[in-house]
Design a protein around this motif. Sequence first.
Motif, PDB file in Angstrom:
ATOM      1  N   GLY A 145       0.809  -1.247  -0.055  1.00  0.00           N
ATOM      2  CA  GLY A 145       0.148   0.058  -0.133  1.00  0.00           C
ATOM      3  C   GLY A 145       0.858   1.075   0.062  1.00  0.00           C
ATOM      4  N   GLY A 163       0.657   3.661  -5.299  1.00  0.00           N
ATOM      5  CA  GLY A 163      -0.601   4.273  -4.932  1.00  0.00           C
ATOM      6  C   GLY A 163      -0.895   5.559  -5.231  1.00  0.00           C
ATOM      7  N   LEU A 172      -3.597   4.930   1.945  1.00  0.00           N
ATOM      8  CA  LEU A 172      -4.553   4.138   1.516  1.00  0.00           C
ATOM      9  C   LEU A 172      -5.260   3.088   2.671  1.00  0.00           C
ATOM     10  CD1 LEU A 172      -2.910   2.710  -1.884  1.00  0.00           C
ATOM     11  CD2 LEU A 172      -4.201   4.905  -1.404  1.00  0.00           C
ATOM     12  N   ILE A 196     -11.568   2.378  -0.521  1.00  0.00           N
ATOM     13  CA  ILE A 196     -10.940   1.243  -1.313  1.00  0.00           C
ATOM     14  C   ILE A 196     -11.505  -0.032  -0.862  1.00  0.00           C
ATOM     15  CG2 ILE A 196      -8.638   0.075  -1.832  1.00  0.00           C
ATOM     16  CD1 ILE A 196      -7.530   2.844  -1.616  1.00  0.00           C
TER      17      ILE A 196
END
Length: 352
Positions: free
Chosen positions: A153, A158, A277, A286
């Motif tokens: 992540g 990202g 994230l 997400i």
Amino acid sequence: MTLIDGITSRSVQTPRLRANVLERAGDREHGGPVVVFIHGNVSSSLFWQDTMLSAPEHWRVFAIDLRGFGDSETLPVDATRGLRDFSDDVASVVAEMGLGSVHVVAWSMGAGVALQYALDHPVRSLTLQSPVSPYGFGGTRGDGSRLTDDDAGCGGGGANPDFVAHLESGDTSSDSQASPRAVYASSYVVPGFVSEHEDIWVESMLSTKTGVDNYPGDGVPSENWPGFAAGTRGVLNTMAPRYLDLSGIVDLEPKPPLTWIHGANDLIVSDTSYFDLNYLGELGVIPGWPGAEVAPAQPMVTQTRRVFEAYASAGGTFQELVLENCGHSPHLEYPEAFRDALVATVEAAGGE
């Protein structure tokens, strides 16, 4: 490159790179504190112009474009060195210009560059605005320990591809939420903030060089959520926690005075960052987030405070200024408060 009246630029060739440097017209070559400004990610030295002009007249002020930003040379960024490519570049410019031991003022990613510079070179003072956590960006617990062995992540994978595309196209509009102007208005400053120089700030953002060796960098597949991990090339990977740990500042000797200035409403560097994230997974933005035990949001501000408090406990001087109704750019949003804190820090440290 749009310069505000009173600011000039020059090209400085060092053994490492050709760097663009802004300075204030009419500054004396000798006599006062020498102050070097370092910009953050997706920006350039242009963002520092008003602050440089407002500095006391007896100071000498310089702002350096990092590699791949502004008008400096575009060179690959080796992310496995953390932020050292950038800090070594700054050191080469300082040496080439014969500036000696300087006061360093830095913003966001640039504040990480400044901390690395201070670990490797003597500095007179550090004024850090909205700094990246000493443990990097994303992928760590409160104590700085890494969540996964591959920094899932984090890094270049990202980046929002639409934002990168708008940078590449030179988009100056606000037609898309992913355009540089829209990102500036929503994330660099608190919504509703108005600047007469907004066009210059957007120009500065658009000077960012894109690609796997620059912004954002590369990514690699991961078995861990969200399915990618930090690569080895480019800007965003420099702040992956496997490559960046600046907590050694606590043991630095001698310890320069340190001032930390940040906004209470910062969406970029925050304990609940909209650029983390894991936090976006927690919000449901997400899908598939595995939960707080596996992928907690990085408490960036809390981490920074703990490291800086440890710095003070180990004999350093540290002060924190939190500005309400302020985003990621206190020097733009509250220029007088920023200037007052900066002047107090530099003048207390002294030096020519």
